[in-house]
Design a protein around this motif. Sequence first.
Motif, PDB file in Angstrom:
ATOM      1  N   GLU A   1     -10.061   5.568   0.328  1.00 13.35           N
ATOM      2  CA  GLU A   1      -9.909   5.462   1.778  1.00 13.35           C
ATOM      3  C   GLU A   1      -8.613   4.723   2.128  1.00 13.35           C
ATOM      4  N   LEU A   2      -8.291   3.671   1.376  1.00 19.84           N
ATOM      5  CA  LEU A   2      -7.032   2.960   1.607  1.00 19.84           C
ATOM      6  C   LEU A   2      -5.842   3.874   1.336  1.00 19.84           C
ATOM      7  N   ASN A   3      -5.935   4.675   0.274  1.00 17.55           N
ATOM      8  CA  ASN A   3      -4.856   5.633  -0.014  1.00 17.55           C
ATOM      9  C   ASN A   3      -4.670   6.611   1.136  1.00 17.55           C
ATOM     10  N   ARG A   4      -5.802   7.091   1.679  1.00 17.00           N
ATOM     11  CA  ARG A   4      -5.728   8.043   2.793  1.00 17.00           C
ATOM     12  C   ARG A   4      -5.081   7.402   4.014  1.00 17.00           C
ATOM     13  N   LEU A   5      -5.430   6.147   4.295  1.00 15.91           N
ATOM     14  CA  LEU A   5      -4.863   5.458   5.456  1.00 15.91           C
ATOM     15  C   LEU A   5      -3.371   5.203   5.272  1.00 15.91           C
TER      16      LEU A   5
ATOM     17  N   LEU B   1       3.538   2.138 -12.080  1.00 17.30           N
ATOM     18  CA  LEU B   1       4.100   2.254 -10.734  1.00 17.30           C
ATOM     19  C   LEU B   1       4.350   3.699 -10.333  1.00 17.30           C
ATOM     20  N   ALA B   2       4.438   4.597 -11.305  1.00 13.42           N
ATOM     21  CA  ALA B   2       4.725   6.001 -10.999  1.00 13.42           C
ATOM     22  C   ALA B   2       3.486   6.794 -10.615  1.00 13.42           C
ATOM     23  N   GLN B   3       2.302   6.203 -10.718  1.00 10.34           N
ATOM     24  CA  GLN B   3       1.075   6.932 -10.403  1.00 10.34           C
ATOM     25  C   GLN B   3       0.994   7.197  -8.897  1.00 10.34           C
ATOM     26  N   GLU B   4       0.855   8.459  -8.558  1.00  7.25           N
ATOM     27  CA  GLU B   4       0.948   8.873  -7.158  1.00  7.25           C
ATOM     28  C   GLU B   4      -0.222   8.378  -6.313  1.00  7.25           C
ATOM     29  N   ASP B   5      -1.396   8.199  -6.921  1.00  5.73           N
ATOM     30  CA  ASP B   5      -2.585   7.833  -6.142  1.00  5.73           C
ATOM     31  C   ASP B   5      -2.902   6.344  -6.236  1.00  5.73           C
TER      32      ASP B   5
ATOM     33  N   ALA C   1      -1.160   3.957  -4.397  1.00  9.83           N
ATOM     34  CA  ALA C   1      -0.552   3.251  -3.267  1.00  9.83           C
ATOM     35  C   ALA C   1      -1.436   2.110  -2.773  1.00  9.83           C
ATOM     36  N   ALA C   2      -2.774   2.303  -2.806  1.00  9.98           N
ATOM     37  CA  ALA C   2      -3.692   1.251  -2.364  1.00  9.98           C
ATOM     38  C   ALA C   2      -3.597   0.030  -3.271  1.00  9.98           C
ATOM     39  N   HIS C   3      -3.528   0.263  -4.594  1.00  8.17           N
ATOM     40  CA  HIS C   3      -3.372  -0.849  -5.533  1.00  8.17           C
ATOM     41  C   HIS C   3      -2.085  -1.615  -5.246  1.00  8.17           C
ATOM     42  N   PHE C   4      -1.013  -0.874  -4.970  1.00  4.25           N
ATOM     43  CA  PHE C   4       0.276  -1.509  -4.713  1.00  4.25           C
ATOM     44  C   PHE C   4       0.229  -2.338  -3.429  1.00  4.25           C
ATOM     45  N   LEU C   5      -0.408  -1.801  -2.401  1.00  7.53           N
ATOM     46  CA  LEU C   5      -0.511  -2.525  -1.133  1.00  7.53           C
ATOM     47  C   LEU C   5      -1.247  -3.846  -1.317  1.00  7.53           C
ATOM     48  N   LEU C   6      -2.397  -3.800  -1.978  1.00  8.45           N
ATOM     49  CA  LEU C   6      -3.171  -5.021  -2.192  1.00  8.45           C
ATOM     50  C   LEU C   6      -2.412  -6.009  -3.070  1.00  8.45           C
ATOM     51  N   GLY C   7      -1.686  -5.482  -4.059  1.00  7.62           N
ATOM     52  CA  GLY C   7      -0.895  -6.365  -4.916  1.00  7.62           C
ATOM     53  C   GLY C   7       0.218  -7.056  -4.160  1.00  7.62           C
ATOM     54  N   LEU C   8       0.894  -6.336  -3.263  1.00  7.25           N
ATOM     55  CA  LEU C   8       1.958  -6.955  -2.461  1.00  7.25           C
ATOM     56  C   LEU C   8       1.401  -8.050  -1.561  1.00  7.25           C
ATOM     57  N   ILE C   9       0.229  -7.810  -0.976  1.00  2.38           N
ATOM     58  CA  ILE C   9      -0.395  -8.841  -0.131  1.00  2.38           C
ATOM     59  C   ILE C   9      -0.742 -10.059  -0.972  1.00  2.38           C
ATOM     60  N   ASP C  10      -1.327  -9.821  -2.161  1.00  7.26           N
ATOM     61  CA  ASP C  10      -1.678 -10.932  -3.052  1.00  7.26           C
ATOM     62  C   ASP C  10      -0.439 -11.743  -3.431  1.00  7.26           C
ATOM     63  N   ASP C  11       0.630 -11.034  -3.797  1.00  7.08           N
ATOM     64  CA  ASP C  11       1.847 -11.729  -4.232  1.00  7.08           C
ATOM     65  C   ASP C  11       2.479 -12.525  -3.109  1.00  7.08           C
ATOM     66  N   LEU C  12       2.512 -11.955  -1.903  1.00  5.62           N
ATOM     67  CA  LEU C  12       3.089 -12.683  -0.771  1.00  5.62           C
ATOM     68  C   LEU C  12       2.244 -13.907  -0.448  1.00  5.62           C
TER      69      LEU C  12
END
Length: 505
Positions: A47-51, A360-364, A366-377
């Motif tokens: 669902e996060l990927n879809r959003l 990082l090249a995995q197309e599906d 994006a949700a993992h990357f978003l949550l990781g960026l929030i965690d890191d910030l």
Amino acid sequence: MAAPALSSRAGSLSSLGSSPTATPSSSVSRPACSPELDFRSGSRMDELNRLIQEFSKHDQREYDDQRALEIHTAKDFIFSMLGMVQKLDQKLPVANEYLLLSGGVRDGVVDMDLDELGVYNRGSDYDMAFTLLVPALKLHDRNQPVTLDMRHSALGHSWLSLRLFDEGTIARWRDCCTLADHLNGTTNYFFSPTLVADWFQEAVALVLAEVQRKPQRGTPRVERVERHSTLLSMILGVGSSRMLYDIVPVVSFKGWPAVAQSWLMENHFWDGKITEEEVISGFYLLPACSASGRRENEWRLSFARSEVQLKKCISPGLMQAFQACKAIIVKLLGQPSSISPYHLRSIMLWACDRLPATYLAQEDFAAHFLLGLIDDLQHCLVNKTCPNYFIPQCNMLEHLCDETSMFYARKLALVRSDPAEHLRSTIEQAKAANRLTQEMQRRGSSSGLPSPQTDPSSTDHQQPDDRLAKKLQQLVTENPGKSISVFINPDDVSRPHFRIDDKFF
């Protein structure tokens, strides 16, 4: 020097499955159809990927031929204006090299202090934003002695002495320098970012006044010009489009500064994808100072040219997650002054160095990357540590007080507990901005605002304008990968001239 580890990630599934408390009778295998969940929020990853995909669809807009011509017309107007600025007092280099970046300063394309820049919103104020770095000094001659004086500055900042420059350069810029006595008794001239910005903004105002006294057919409408400390923000209206240009006077260098030399010795995600020569082709001094620096003397090092090259190596999924995360942060924190989208950009670049390229090249993901960026910030805010990607020893959050950093960290905790809801909110904001843009375009069409190549007093030019758009589209299709420019005489818009690379016809 590698960046400090931002967080300790959870263990692998195999390590969790081999828990000493697990028994064959109590172990339960996960059904194959069970959706993957985010442990912290319980959100479904699909669902996060879809959003994120939906946000990208509304945030990234397609440009038709007419909009492309309007963008080109606005750019030509800005470049012509800068040519007139150069002719005023010959201060700017005759053969200058501008860096045009997609996105405004408030979007984090360069590292400047947002608390002094005012608030501009897409949809209500503009449709597209660009940042233009304009070299006041272009130091591209490797034989030119340059003195970056970092003795009085925080890391990542410097004073610029003109003491070793020729008399002609000093004479041109003397009124934009602060003076100090050198050890040998001579006068030392320090190039002042505030004085340079004041001169530049006043010169642009003189040129715009002259242009408006002698308006020409097809000239963009200057709808808004505002000074924000050392930044000049200008909104141009062309046809039904409104374009925000953030124009920054800078100092441009070829080569690479010694303070960032150790960064080149480390392994990076872009190794083997682009050459080192492309990455270290040059750097800039921005008119911005540190929290403890002297505003009239201190410049900030910028690697914007390098970041353009590095962006080519970032996976589409991570870039989509970055754009969505940036929109969430700006909306939640209300364009905060203490942290900016540029901090998030640095965190993303460190993540690219830290994580495997195959991941990082995995197309599906994006949700993992978003949550990781929030965690890191959030981790950076709690620890008040965000190393500059190019100068790791420079902590960009060192100036934050404990109260401010914890306030923003708690705000991010709200996002992390329900990322889906915050994504939906940013999607609605992007939709609203697009509706405002479309409404402004409809009003422009109904009020008869002229397009770039249309005579307001006659509708007979609409047909040549359509032919021009079709011709340009044909050239783009037939010449993939080539640079195509259109040159139009304002006094005879029916005879455009095209250039493909270096050939005119």
